[in-house]
Design a protein around this motif. Structure first.
Motif, PDB file in Angstrom:
ATOM      1  N   ASP A  21       0.853  -1.187   0.000  1.00 31.11           N
ATOM      2  CA  ASP A  21       0.000   0.000   0.000  1.00 31.11           C
ATOM      3  C   ASP A  21       0.887   1.235   0.000  1.00 31.11           C
ATOM      4  O   ASP A  21       1.669   1.465   0.926  1.00 31.11           O
ATOM      5  CB  ASP A  21      -0.899  -0.018   1.234  1.00 31.11           C
ATOM      6  CG  ASP A  21      -1.845   1.179   1.281  1.00 31.11           C
ATOM      7  OD1 ASP A  21      -1.862   1.953   0.303  1.00 31.11           O
ATOM      8  OD2 ASP A  21      -2.554   1.333   2.298  1.00 31.11           O
ATOM      9  N   ASN A  51      -0.444   4.449  -0.542  1.00 35.02           N
ATOM     10  CA  ASN A  51      -1.332   5.611  -0.481  1.00 35.02           C
ATOM     11  C   ASN A  51      -0.826   6.700   0.458  1.00 35.02           C
ATOM     12  O   ASN A  51      -1.209   7.862   0.334  1.00 35.02           O
ATOM     13  CB  ASN A  51      -2.740   5.176  -0.053  1.00 35.02           C
ATOM     14  CG  ASN A  51      -3.433   4.370  -1.142  1.00 35.02           C
ATOM     15  OD1 ASN A  51      -3.242   4.648  -2.328  1.00 35.02           O
ATOM     16  ND2 ASN A  51      -4.206   3.369  -0.764  1.00 35.02           N
ATOM     17  N   ARG A  52       0.016   6.355   1.419  1.00 35.46           N
ATOM     18  CA  ARG A  52       0.532   7.354   2.356  1.00 35.46           C
ATOM     19  C   ARG A  52       1.674   8.177   1.769  1.00 35.46           C
ATOM     20  O   ARG A  52       2.077   9.186   2.354  1.00 35.46           O
ATOM     21  CB  ARG A  52       1.019   6.681   3.634  1.00 35.46           C
ATOM     22  CG  ARG A  52      -0.089   6.049   4.469  1.00 35.46           C
ATOM     23  CD  ARG A  52       0.473   5.551   5.790  1.00 35.46           C
ATOM     24  NE  ARG A  52      -0.545   4.901   6.612  1.00 35.46           N
ATOM     25  CZ  ARG A  52      -0.306   4.375   7.808  1.00 35.46           C
ATOM     26  NH1 ARG A  52       0.922   4.433   8.333  1.00 35.46           N
ATOM     27  NH2 ARG A  52      -1.279   3.803   8.491  1.00 35.46           N
ATOM     28  N   GLY A  69       8.003   0.635   6.504  1.00 33.54           N
ATOM     29  CA  GLY A  69       6.569   0.632   6.736  1.00 33.54           C
ATOM     30  C   GLY A  69       6.163  -0.336   7.826  1.00 33.54           C
ATOM     31  O   GLY A  69       7.005  -0.840   8.586  1.00 33.54           O
ATOM     32  N   ASN A  79       3.445  -3.765   8.863  1.00 39.65           N
ATOM     33  CA  ASN A  79       2.576  -4.875   8.447  1.00 39.65           C
ATOM     34  C   ASN A  79       2.035  -5.554   9.706  1.00 39.65           C
ATOM     35  O   ASN A  79       2.466  -6.652  10.062  1.00 39.65           O
ATOM     36  CB  ASN A  79       3.360  -5.865   7.575  1.00 39.65           C
ATOM     37  CG  ASN A  79       2.476  -6.941   6.993  1.00 39.65           C
ATOM     38  OD1 ASN A  79       1.254  -6.925   7.158  1.00 39.65           O
ATOM     39  ND2 ASN A  79       3.090  -7.909   6.305  1.00 39.65           N
ATOM     40  N   TYR A 118      -0.657  -7.202   4.680  1.00 40.14           N
ATOM     41  CA  TYR A 118      -0.583  -5.965   3.898  1.00 40.14           C
ATOM     42  C   TYR A 118       0.533  -5.097   4.455  1.00 40.14           C
ATOM     43  O   TYR A 118       0.549  -4.798   5.645  1.00 40.14           O
ATOM     44  CB  TYR A 118      -1.918  -5.196   3.985  1.00 40.14           C
ATOM     45  CG  TYR A 118      -2.416  -4.691   2.655  1.00 40.14           C
ATOM     46  CD1 TYR A 118      -1.977  -3.462   2.161  1.00 40.14           C
ATOM     47  CD2 TYR A 118      -3.304  -5.426   1.893  1.00 40.14           C
ATOM     48  CE1 TYR A 118      -2.426  -2.988   0.942  1.00 40.14           C
ATOM     49  CE2 TYR A 118      -3.767  -4.964   0.677  1.00 40.14           C
ATOM     50  CZ  TYR A 118      -3.326  -3.743   0.209  1.00 40.14           C
ATOM     51  OH  TYR A 118      -3.768  -3.273  -0.999  1.00 40.14           O
ATOM     52  N   THR A 143       2.074  -1.521   4.604  1.00 35.08           N
ATOM     53  CA  THR A 143       1.774  -0.112   4.348  1.00 35.08           C
ATOM     54  C   THR A 143       3.071   0.682   4.415  1.00 35.08           C
ATOM     55  O   THR A 143       3.736   0.728   5.455  1.00 35.08           O
ATOM     56  CB  THR A 143       0.777   0.437   5.389  1.00 35.08           C
ATOM     57  OG1 THR A 143      -0.418  -0.345   5.339  1.00 35.08           O
ATOM     58  CG2 THR A 143       0.450   1.886   5.093  1.00 35.08           C
ATOM     59  N   SER A 154       5.665   3.780   4.455  1.00 34.50           N
ATOM     60  CA  SER A 154       5.831   5.170   4.873  1.00 34.50           C
ATOM     61  C   SER A 154       6.990   5.835   4.137  1.00 34.50           C
ATOM     62  O   SER A 154       7.101   7.061   4.125  1.00 34.50           O
ATOM     63  CB  SER A 154       6.071   5.246   6.382  1.00 34.50           C
ATOM     64  OG  SER A 154       7.229   4.491   6.746  1.00 34.50           O
TER      65      SER A 154
END
Length: 620
Positions: free
Chosen positions: A288, A290-291, A307, A309, A314, A316, A318
């Motif tokens: 992901d 999106n951030r 990031g 998890n 998933y 995510t 950063s």
């Protein structure tokens, strides 16, 4: 049925901006229906129309659509004519010669197989006057026939300059230029001979290829991930790398390869990160982004991800890191046996070896003949220009005998591809080198579109053996690197920029202008690979057993040559922190021939660094 959104996305993916968007999209939907086209085919036709018209900007305007409709109609007519002519033989001067000589030949055999010319061929094409001087290899064409290329008005016009000193190109009457100086004086004016070293580790002529196994493909990908992971670890700037597929409540750092969850293009929901099977589990985990405010990714890209998890399902992100530090040092991965000095008689003094001398280039990319004949008029014009303004190094990038040329595809030539290459390319280059003297040098780089060469990537060099000129005419592997007066040059004739453009997914802060071409070219340097995209398109004969060493960029070149169907450019790429940024001059010379019309080439002088470099893109 094609929709407005699909067509808009396809134009955007190819780098085009729509002006008066609603009206253009409505017109494009109608064209897709009338001509049975999908959005991808429509945009491909627009790109061809854009190139042939030599339009200046990457926009689609309403007033250009009428011309585009005529272009589509002509494509339809040509397709019908090719279908109707598939069973016909068009007689040429060579057929008349055979009849006068009493040579019997079966018409059906002419259509399906090359003519047996063993009794008519000269033993050495260099020792005879080729028939191509009378009418070329193109069916029914003669030199007396006025071609669209021969009718062009603007010759050797500078499109634009880069650098603090403007390169000069001739305009106006060519005959006055030709007659302004004596031939002997011209030859004396050539500059000092440049040294040339071949640093490549590509395949050799006659190598065994297309026997790669699934194991080879896996190992090639695994080794790329491991090398990047080691580079991140060696920098000491990041945390210890962990398995991104393992659930963790704390922030982690992982290294892996970007993959697509499916056969389409990357989107927000299809991004996967594949980690190393040797160091971690090797599993793929959804990613992901999106951030993040800014990123640029494509399948096959090796990245570092910071990031979380927490669930194990998933990751995510950063922070995304798509580059590891590169050096300008001498290639440490290349064994000494591979560093072949092509002119051992020219030795660089020790006190001068660390300083880069001035080198002048003329750089051109094929096709070297227009699509309506095989007369190689653009190549002839280029060599005439190089005689008037001789560079130290003439770099010619394939294709030379283009497998996509209409005459080649139809099988309408009665000579082998090797004969065309020998007569129309090598002999002309030999005449050029002999005329100019020992100061000039020529480097040839093949293309997978060369009909007379191995259809493989990475690609071995041409097997060129010309007595007494071996130190002046050299072939390089594709991709490959060489050094001219300590100036390191890397080149790849596969259109990697266009292929990356079709697969890249990017996000940029709103209101911040971006240079898309520079970003695409920088991917090669950041990924340390001439071809970082994976999986490659089906049209690319990618060999995983040859790729790992041949595609590796071990240090940043001073000049990077990336010929492409996309718009020509000369850009200075910058990598790293501002004060310690490493810089590289990236050049797309365009195509020397575009359809039936003239294309472009680049005249470049490099001295010391990009700041003192100057280059001109010139129409042929």
């Amino acid at each position: 049925m094609a929709t407005d959104e699909e067509i808009k996305n396809e134009f955007k993916r190819s780098g085009f901006t729509l002006v008066e968007e609603d009206e253009i999209l409505k017109r494009c939907v109608t064209l897709c229906i009338n001509y049975s086209l999908n959005p991808s085919d429509l945009v491909s036709s627009w790109e061809l129309y854009h190139l042939n018209r030599q339009l200046l900007d990457q926009t689609v305007k309403k007033d250009e659509m009428d011309g585009f409709v005529l272009h589509l109609q002509n494509e339809q007519k040509e397709a019908i004519m090719r279908a109707e002519e598939s069973g016909l033989h068009l007689y040429s001067n060579r057929d008349v010669d055979m009849l006068l000589d009493g040579v019997q030949e079966d018409t059906e055999e002419i259509v399906t197989t090359p003519t047996n010319k063993s009794q008519r061929l000269h033993p050495d094409p260099f020792d005879s006057i080729s028939r191509s001087r009378d009418y070329g290899y193109s069916t029914g064409k003669s030199v007396g026939h006025v071609t669209p290329f021969g009718q062009r008005i603007d010759k050797f016009v500078v499109k634009f300059n880069v650098g603090n000193v403007a390169a000069h190109a001739e305009n106006g009457n060519n005959n006055e230029i030709e007659n302004s100086e004596d031939d002997i004086i011209k030859r004396v004016q050539t500059s000092q001979r440049c040294s040339l070293k071949f640093n490549g580790s590509g395949p050799e002529p006659g190598c065994r290829f297309m026997y790669d196994r699934t194991e080879d493909r896996f190992n090639a990908l695994e080794n790329r991930i491991v090398k990047h992971a080691d580079a991140f670890a060696a920098s000491g700037l990041y945390e210890e790398q962990v398995d991104p597929a393992v659930a963790s409540q704390r922030s982690i750092f992982a290294v892996g390869m970007i993959c697509c969850d499916g056969e389409g293009h990357l989107n927000d929901k299809s991004i996967l990160l594949q980690s190393s099977a040797e160091r971690t589990s090797g599993q793929r985990v959804p990613l992901d982004l999106n951030r993040l405010d800014q990123f640029s990714i494509f399948p096959g890209q090796i990245v570092g991800i910071e990031g979380q998890n927490p669930s194990g399902h998933y990751l995510t992100a950063s922070k995304l890191l798509d580059s590891v530090p590169l050096t300008r040092a001498v290639d440490v991965d290349v064994p000494p046996a591979k560093r072949q000095n092509l002119d051992q008689e020219v030795l660089v003094p020790a006190e001068e070896s660390c300083e880069r001398s001035e080198v002048s280039f003329i750089i051109a990319s094929g096709p070297f003949t227009t699509s309506d004949n095989l007369l190689f008029e653009p190549l002839n014009e280029l060599l005439s220009y190089a005689k008037r303004k001789p560079p130290q190094l003439l770099v010619l990038l394939g294709p030379f005998v283009d497998s996509e040329h209409p005459e080649i595809k139809k099988g309408a030539v009665d000579a082998t591809f090797s004969e065309i290459f020998q007569v129309e390319v090598l002999r002309k280059l030999r005449d050029y080198v002999e005329f100019m003297g020992s100061e000039v040098r020529v480097v040839l780089v093949p293309s997978i579109r060369d009909a007379n060469h191995d259809f493989i990537f990475p690609q071995p060099p041409f097997d060129i053996h010309i007595p007494d000129l071996e130190h002046q005419m050299t072939s390089l592997s594709n991709p490959g690197t060489f050094e001219a007066n300590q100036v390191k040059v890397g080149c790849c004739t596969v259109d990697v920029l266009k292929q990356l453009s079709g697969e890249e997914m990017s996000k940029n802060p709103s209101g911040v202008p971006t240079d898309r071409m520079s970003r695409l070219a920088s991917h090669l340097l950041r990924q340390r690979s001439f071809y970082p995209l994976y999986p490659p398109p089906e049209s690319l004969p990618y060999d995983s057993s040859l790729a790992p060493k041949a595609l590796q960029i071990s240090s940043i070149p001073d000049i990077l040559l990336l010929p492409s169907d996309m718009r020509y450019f000369v850009k200075i790429l910058s990598l790293g922190e501002e004060e310690n940024a490493a810089k590289c001059v990236c050049v797309n010379p365009g195509r020397l021939a575009k359809g039936e019309g003239a294309g472009t080439f680049v005249e470049l002088t490099y001295k010391g660094g990009p700041e003192s470099m100057h280059a001109s893109i010139i129409s042929i």
